[in-house]
Design an enzyme around this catalytic site. Structure first.
Site, PDB file in Angstrom:
ATOM      1  N   TYR A 130       0.716  -1.082   0.021  1.00 45.96           N
ATOM      2  CA  TYR A 130      -0.034   0.123  -0.173  1.00 45.96           C
ATOM      3  C   TYR A 130       0.823   1.353  -0.133  1.00 45.96           C
ATOM      4  O   TYR A 130       2.154   1.151  -0.520  1.00 45.96           O
ATOM      5  CB  TYR A 130      -0.859  -0.150   1.273  1.00 45.96           C
ATOM      6  CG  TYR A 130      -2.100   0.749   1.226  1.00 45.96           C
ATOM      7  CD1 TYR A 130      -2.698   1.128   0.236  1.00 45.96           C
ATOM      8  CD2 TYR A 130      -2.164   1.652   2.502  1.00 45.96           C
ATOM      9  CE1 TYR A 130      -3.902   2.236   0.377  1.00 45.96           C
ATOM     10  CE2 TYR A 130      -3.098   2.513   2.890  1.00 45.96           C
ATOM     11  CZ  TYR A 130      -3.998   2.912   1.564  1.00 45.96           C
ATOM     12  OH  TYR A 130      -5.049   3.764   1.904  1.00 45.96           O
TER      13      TYR A 130
ATOM     14  N   LYS B 104     -20.330 -19.296 -12.170  1.00 40.53           N
ATOM     15  CA  LYS B 104     -19.382 -19.270 -13.256  1.00 40.53           C
ATOM     16  C   LYS B 104     -17.949 -18.715 -12.723  1.00 40.53           C
ATOM     17  O   LYS B 104     -17.200 -19.185 -13.126  1.00 40.53           O
ATOM     18  CB  LYS B 104     -20.062 -18.181 -14.081  1.00 40.53           C
ATOM     19  CG  LYS B 104     -21.181 -18.575 -14.784  1.00 40.53           C
ATOM     20  CD  LYS B 104     -21.256 -19.489 -16.161  1.00 40.53           C
ATOM     21  CE  LYS B 104     -22.639 -19.550 -16.825  1.00 40.53           C
ATOM     22  NZ  LYS B 104     -22.553 -20.646 -17.794  1.00 40.53           N
TER      23      LYS B 104
END
Ligand code: NAD
Ligand code: LMR
Ligand code: MG
Length: 446
Positions: A115, A170
């Site tokens: 970060y 999916k």
């Protein structure tokens, strides 16, 4: 074709308390059997002084069938049903997917690297050399799974939120079969302009776009406009993923029956997204006669424009060697309509136009439903291959290469391999990547 035991049934588990004496379990299983219930696992959960607690897995036809079995069981002395457990519901609790970090976060040093401030140098590099996004972000391995909920399986226009379990499914297949991050995107609009615009604006997040369960005819225009505007692959799974698996199945069916697919008469019932996609790919493969029927005159007209012949249901059933049904209309094909030796692919999910066993009993040479002839055999490898090759679009050569790869992995006598055969997905990815390179789909624009 072999039908895997119990796969066309609903699975339920009952938790029962049974008197711990010889004969009681037997009476229980006899009661289940007398109502036509198939038994799977029988697990002993607890053994008490006078009673045992067991979980028994049942394969039933539907909820009414389950109720009849439960009634028969309630009449057995010494047996009490404590709970009916729905394993399907259980696996959906909390959703099936989550975004997980691939990196460690143990120390403040880690925070500074993944970060701020460390991340800023990576941002600057990508700003200067945009192609580095593929290397330093997840974009190149992420595919948007986009639906507006207008044709969720064969359930129809049930809306995008109700379609989320399918999109999550999916996504699980993407992850487990080819390591792609599939991110569901639910669109709260049916307007093609808004759909196209929204997808174009979120497209930078993804390496490719998979359109899912968007109904015809809008799906055709939406896909065409996205392909024109975007430089990443866009594919409507219900059209092209389904078509690839059907072509694979038919390559094998015609091999087993010693016929030439190009010369066989193929009839399609239901010319929506799936039916039209199938018709187009079969014609691109060289099949000369593709009959088609639909309730919508517009769909029939489009079929004619695409090079097919429009007829009615009776015409398809009487004249076709191969029948493919994609209507979302369970039970549409009656056994008496099936001709001897016909190949019947009744692909609607969750319930087929005719069950494979019924079609075989009516004289079909091969029969399968949408659970085995399923686009899950195609889309993971197609997208993996397209991403690997850095393809900018998905063309018919890539789709036909995928069909051939799938067909090769079917066991002798079977139309397609099992969805969990990992070698198939790797082979599809390789074939698609190679076809992308050879056909120029991976080339940057001139
Ligand atoms: N097995 C698979 O991999 C797979 C993949 C995609 C779609 N499907 C199934 O195919 C079905 C259709 O999906 P879609 O995305 O093409 O939906 P869609 O809404 O785009 O198309 C359905 C078409 O069927 C037509 N139709 C409905 N009833 C009919 C009838 N009685 N006779 C003739 N035509 C009829 C409709 O007019 C429409 O054109 C669904 O059940 C879906 O589950 C299966
Ligand atoms: O989701 C499936 O099982 C296949 C297909 O995409 C469908 O819409 O039926
Ligand atoms: Mg679908």
């Amino acid at each position: 074709m072999n039908i895997e035991k119990g796969l066309d049934k609903i699975v339920k588990t009952i938790r029962v308390t049974i008197t711990d004496q010889p004969g009681y379990l037997g009476r229980l299983t006899t009661a289940i059997g007398s109502e036509g219930g198939n038994i799977g696992d029988v697990r002993l959960l607890r053994s008490g002084l006078t009673h045992n607690v067991r979980e028994i897995t049942l394969y039933v036809d539907n909820d009414r069938h389950l109720e009849r079995i439960l009634h028969a069981v309630s009449l057995v002395e010494g047996v009490t049903v404590e709970e009916v457990i729905d394993r399907v519901q259980k696996v959906h609790e909390g959703g099936k997917i989550a975004v997980k970090s691939r990196v460690e976060l143990a120390t403040l040093g880690d925070v500074r690297k993944i970060y701020t401030p460390g991340v800023a140098s990576i941002c600057r590099q990508i700003q200067q050399h945009p192609e580095l996004a593929r290397r330093f972000t997840a974009i190149g391995n992420s595919v948007a799974i986009v639906t507006n909920g207008t044709a969720i399986l064969g359930l129809g226009d049930i809306g995008p939120v109700a379609g989320m379990p399918v999109m999550e499914g999916k996504s699980v297949l993407f992850d487990k079969l080819v390591g792609i991050s599939g991110i569901p995107i639910l669109l709260d609009t049916k307007e093609p302009d808004q759909i196209v615009e929204t997808i174009c604006r979120i497209a930078p997040t993804f390496g490719a776009i998979k359109l899912e369960d968007i109904a015809a005819p809008d799906c055709f225009e939406i896909e065409r406009r996205l392909v024109e505007r975007l430089t990443i692959p866009v594919m409507h799974d219900d059209q092209h993923g389904t078509a690839v698996v059907v072509l694979a199945a038919l390559l094998n069916a015609t091999r087993f029956t010693n016929t030439r697919l190009q010369n066989a008469t193929v009839g399609i019932i239901g010319l929506g997204a799936a039916g039209t996609g199938i018709a187009k790919l079969l014609m691109a493969y060289g099949v000369k006669q593709v009959l088609g029927t639909d309730l919508s005159q517009g769909a029939m007209e489009m079929h004619r424009t695409n090079g097919g012949e429009a007829t009615d249901l009776a015409g398809v059933m009487e004249r076709s060697l191969i029948v493919v049904a994609t209507t979302g209309c369970p039970g549409l094909i009656k056994p008496e309509m099936v001709r001897n030796g016909q190949v019947i692919l009744a692909l609607s999910n969750p319930d087929a136009e005719i069950g494979p066993q019924q079609a075989l009993a009516a004289g079909a040479s091969f029969a399968a439903d949408g659970k085995s002839i399923n686009n899950a055999l195609a889309f993971p490898g197609i997208f993996r291959g397209a991403l690997n090759a850095r393809a900018r679009r998905i063309n018919n050569r890539m789709l036909i290469a995928a069909s051939r790869a799938i067909a090769q992995y079917a066991e002798e006598g079977e139309l397609v391999p099992g969805i969990l055969n990992m070698a198939v997905h790797a082979a599809v990815a390789d074939a698609v990547a190679q076809a992308a390179t050879l056909s120029g789909a991976a080339d940057p624009p001139a």
